[in-house]
Scaffold this motif. Structure first.
Motif, PDB file in Angstrom:
ATOM      1  N   GLU A  26      31.253  77.348  64.517  1.00  0.00           N
ATOM      2  CA  GLU A  26      32.459  78.175  64.484  1.00  0.00           C
ATOM      3  C   GLU A  26      33.531  77.603  65.392  1.00  0.00           C
ATOM      4  O   GLU A  26      34.710  77.578  65.037  1.00  0.00           O
ATOM      5  N   ARG A  27      33.129  77.147  66.576  1.00  0.00           N
ATOM      6  CA  ARG A  27      34.074  76.569  67.528  1.00  0.00           C
ATOM      7  C   ARG A  27      34.746  75.339  66.935  1.00  0.00           C
ATOM      8  O   ARG A  27      35.964  75.172  67.010  1.00  0.00           O
ATOM      9  N   ASP A  28      33.944  74.473  66.303  1.00  0.00           N
ATOM     10  CA  ASP A  28      34.496  73.260  65.713  1.00  0.00           C
ATOM     11  C   ASP A  28      35.456  73.587  64.567  1.00  0.00           C
ATOM     12  O   ASP A  28      36.506  72.954  64.432  1.00  0.00           O
ATOM     13  N   GLU A  29      35.098  74.592  63.759  1.00  0.00           N
ATOM     14  CA  GLU A  29      35.983  74.981  62.668  1.00  0.00           C
ATOM     15  C   GLU A  29      37.299  75.532  63.200  1.00  0.00           C
ATOM     16  O   GLU A  29      38.369  75.209  62.692  1.00  0.00           O
ATOM     17  N   LEU A  30      37.217  76.367  64.235  1.00  0.00           N
ATOM     18  CA  LEU A  30      38.443  76.907  64.827  1.00  0.00           C
ATOM     19  C   LEU A  30      39.284  75.811  65.460  1.00  0.00           C
ATOM     20  O   LEU A  30      40.522  75.822  65.367  1.00  0.00           O
ATOM     21  N   LYS A  31      38.618  74.866  66.087  1.00  0.00           N
ATOM     22  CA  LYS A  31      39.325  73.755  66.709  1.00  0.00           C
ATOM     23  C   LYS A  31      40.074  72.942  65.654  1.00  0.00           C
ATOM     24  O   LYS A  31      41.245  72.590  65.837  1.00  0.00           O
ATOM     25  N   ASN A  32      39.401  72.664  64.529  1.00  0.00           N
ATOM     26  CA  ASN A  32      40.031  71.902  63.449  1.00  0.00           C
ATOM     27  C   ASN A  32      41.202  72.674  62.847  1.00  0.00           C
ATOM     28  O   ASN A  32      42.264  72.101  62.563  1.00  0.00           O
ATOM     29  N   GLU A  33      41.018  73.977  62.656  1.00  0.00           N
ATOM     30  CA  GLU A  33      42.094  74.794  62.103  1.00  0.00           C
ATOM     31  C   GLU A  33      43.283  74.835  63.068  1.00  0.00           C
ATOM     32  O   GLU A  33      44.433  74.761  62.649  1.00  0.00           O
ATOM     33  N   LEU A  34      42.986  74.921  64.349  1.00  0.00           N
ATOM     34  CA  LEU A  34      44.039  74.934  65.358  1.00  0.00           C
ATOM     35  C   LEU A  34      44.833  73.631  65.328  1.00  0.00           C
ATOM     36  O   LEU A  34      46.073  73.646  65.348  1.00  0.00           O
ATOM     37  N   GLU A  35      44.142  72.516  65.262  1.00  0.00           N
ATOM     38  CA  GLU A  35      44.825  71.224  65.207  1.00  0.00           C
ATOM     39  C   GLU A  35      45.686  71.108  63.955  1.00  0.00           C
ATOM     40  O   GLU A  35      46.813  70.615  64.004  1.00  0.00           O
ATOM     41  N   GLU A  36      45.157  71.573  62.826  1.00  0.00           N
ATOM     42  CA  GLU A  36      45.912  71.524  61.577  1.00  0.00           C
ATOM     43  C   GLU A  36      47.171  72.380  61.674  1.00  0.00           C
ATOM     44  O   GLU A  36      48.255  71.963  61.250  1.00  0.00           O
ATOM     45  N   LEU A  37      47.038  73.552  62.267  1.00  0.00           N
ATOM     46  CA  LEU A  37      48.205  74.427  62.416  1.00  0.00           C
ATOM     47  C   LEU A  37      49.226  73.840  63.381  1.00  0.00           C
ATOM     48  O   LEU A  37      50.432  73.990  63.174  1.00  0.00           O
ATOM     49  N   LYS A  38      48.764  73.175  64.413  1.00  0.00           N
ATOM     50  CA  LYS A  38      49.691  72.522  65.341  1.00  0.00           C
ATOM     51  C   LYS A  38      50.494  71.442  64.624  1.00  0.00           C
ATOM     52  O   LYS A  38      51.710  71.330  64.814  1.00  0.00           O
ATOM     53  N   VAL A  52      57.427  80.862  63.092  1.00  0.00           N
ATOM     54  CA  VAL A  52      57.070  81.935  64.014  1.00  0.00           C
ATOM     55  C   VAL A  52      55.668  82.447  63.691  1.00  0.00           C
ATOM     56  O   VAL A  52      54.854  82.668  64.586  1.00  0.00           O
ATOM     57  N   LEU A  53      55.362  82.610  62.415  1.00  0.00           N
ATOM     58  CA  LEU A  53      54.046  83.092  62.015  1.00  0.00           C
ATOM     59  C   LEU A  53      52.952  82.107  62.412  1.00  0.00           C
ATOM     60  O   LEU A  53      51.873  82.504  62.840  1.00  0.00           O
ATOM     61  N   LEU A  54      53.238  80.817  62.271  1.00  0.00           N
ATOM     62  CA  LEU A  54      52.255  79.810  62.650  1.00  0.00           C
ATOM     63  C   LEU A  54      52.002  79.820  64.152  1.00  0.00           C
ATOM     64  O   LEU A  54      50.872  79.666  64.604  1.00  0.00           O
ATOM     65  N   LYS A  55      53.046  80.012  64.929  1.00  0.00           N
ATOM     66  CA  LYS A  55      52.878  80.070  66.379  1.00  0.00           C
ATOM     67  C   LYS A  55      52.007  81.262  66.763  1.00  0.00           C
ATOM     68  O   LYS A  55      51.145  81.147  67.636  1.00  0.00           O
ATOM     69  N   ASP A  56      52.215  82.393  66.097  1.00  0.00           N
ATOM     70  CA  ASP A  56      51.377  83.564  66.360  1.00  0.00           C
ATOM     71  C   ASP A  56      49.929  83.282  65.983  1.00  0.00           C
ATOM     72  O   ASP A  56      49.006  83.654  66.702  1.00  0.00           O
ATOM     73  N   ARG A  57      49.725  82.626  64.863  1.00  0.00           N
ATOM     74  CA  ARG A  57      48.367  82.294  64.409  1.00  0.00           C
ATOM     75  C   ARG A  57      47.686  81.331  65.384  1.00  0.00           C
ATOM     76  O   ARG A  57      46.501  81.468  65.684  1.00  0.00           O
ATOM     77  N   ILE A  58      48.444  80.381  65.912  1.00  0.00           N
ATOM     78  CA  ILE A  58      47.893  79.444  66.892  1.00  0.00           C
ATOM     79  C   ILE A  58      47.458  80.192  68.146  1.00  0.00           C
ATOM     80  O   ILE A  58      46.383  79.926  68.688  1.00  0.00           O
ATOM     81  N   LYS A  59      48.255  81.134  68.593  1.00  0.00           N
ATOM     82  CA  LYS A  59      47.881  81.919  69.774  1.00  0.00           C
ATOM     83  C   LYS A  59      46.583  82.677  69.532  1.00  0.00           C
ATOM     84  O   LYS A  59      45.703  82.719  70.388  1.00  0.00           O
ATOM     85  N   ILE A  60      46.462  83.274  68.346  1.00  0.00           N
ATOM     86  CA  ILE A  60      45.242  84.016  68.006  1.00  0.00           C
ATOM     87  C   ILE A  60      44.050  83.077  67.973  1.00  0.00           C
ATOM     88  O   ILE A  60      42.976  83.389  68.501  1.00  0.00           O
ATOM     89  N   LEU A  61      44.223  81.900  67.368  1.00  0.00           N
ATOM     90  CA  LEU A  61      43.123  80.937  67.288  1.00  0.00           C
ATOM     91  C   LEU A  61      42.718  80.443  68.678  1.00  0.00           C
ATOM     92  O   LEU A  61      41.531  80.235  68.944  1.00  0.00           O
ATOM     93  N   GLU A  62      43.682  80.257  69.550  1.00  0.00           N
ATOM     94  CA  GLU A  62      43.360  79.838  70.916  1.00  0.00           C
ATOM     95  C   GLU A  62      42.560  80.916  71.636  1.00  0.00           C
ATOM     96  O   GLU A  62      41.613  80.614  72.361  1.00  0.00           O
ATOM     97  N   GLU A  63      42.904  82.180  71.410  1.00  0.00           N
ATOM     98  CA  GLU A  63      42.145  83.273  72.019  1.00  0.00           C
ATOM     99  C   GLU A  63      40.727  83.314  71.456  1.00  0.00           C
ATOM    100  O   GLU A  63      39.761  83.504  72.198  1.00  0.00           O
ATOM    101  N   GLU A  64      40.605  83.141  70.128  1.00  0.00           N
ATOM    102  CA  GLU A  64      39.280  83.131  69.510  1.00  0.00           C
ATOM    103  C   GLU A  64      38.462  81.954  70.033  1.00  0.00           C
ATOM    104  O   GLU A  64      37.259  82.077  70.243  1.00  0.00           O
ATOM    105  N   ARG A  65      39.124  80.848  70.242  1.00  0.00           N
ATOM    106  CA  ARG A  65      38.428  79.665  70.765  1.00  0.00           C
ATOM    107  C   ARG A  65      37.874  79.953  72.165  1.00  0.00           C
ATOM    108  O   ARG A  65      36.757  79.558  72.490  1.00  0.00           O
ATOM    109  N   LYS A  66      38.649  80.651  72.982  1.00  0.00           N
ATOM    110  CA  LYS A  66      38.179  81.007  74.318  1.00  0.00           C
ATOM    111  C   LYS A  66      36.950  81.898  74.238  1.00  0.00           C
ATOM    112  O   LYS A  66      36.012  81.740  75.016  1.00  0.00           O
ATOM    113  N   VAL A  67      36.942  82.839  73.291  1.00  0.00           N
ATOM    114  CA  VAL A  67      35.792  83.722  73.123  1.00  0.00           C
ATOM    115  C   VAL A  67      34.561  82.912  72.729  1.00  0.00           C
ATOM    116  O   VAL A  67      33.474  83.106  73.277  1.00  0.00           O
ATOM    117  N   VAL A  68      34.740  81.986  71.803  1.00  0.00           N
ATOM    118  CA  VAL A  68      33.621  81.148  71.367  1.00  0.00           C
ATOM    119  C   VAL A  68      33.120  80.293  72.528  1.00  0.00           C
ATOM    120  O   VAL A  68      31.907  80.135  72.717  1.00  0.00           O
TER     121      VAL A  68
END
Length: 82
Positions: A26-38, A52-68
């Motif tokens: 899950e962490r690797d998938e989120l990391k890859n998705e985060l890089e793609e969104l960046k 703006v929507l992508l920036k919000d999504r990146i913030k959410i993914l970064e938070e999820e990454r911290k949880v993982v």
């Protein structure tokens, strides 16, 4: 008695390893998705609504990454205890 405890311990270790591998995936998938969104975000022009929507999504993914990452740390601590 010893064999039963060993079997229980083995089951616990196998469950922890399974959970660790799942969280790692899950962490690797989120990391890859985060890089793609960046990458997609940098390609967009400023002021774009999607930007703006992508920036919000990146913030959410970064938070999820911290949880993982916290879950992985917890599992590693548990594995080290055994």
């Amino acid at each position: 008695m010893f064999e039963q405890k060993l079997a229980e311990f083995t089951d616990k270790v196998e469950n922890l390893i399974t959970a660790y591998n799942r969280i790692k995936k899950e962490r690797d998938e989120l990391k890859n998705e985060l890089e793609e969104l960046k990458v997609r975000t940098t390609k967009l022009t400023r002021g774009n609504k999607e930007d703006v929507l992508l920036k919000d999504r990146i913030k959410i993914l970064e938070e999820e990454r911290k949880v993982v990452q916290e879950k992985v740390k917890t599992l590693l601590k548990i594995l080290k205890e055994y």
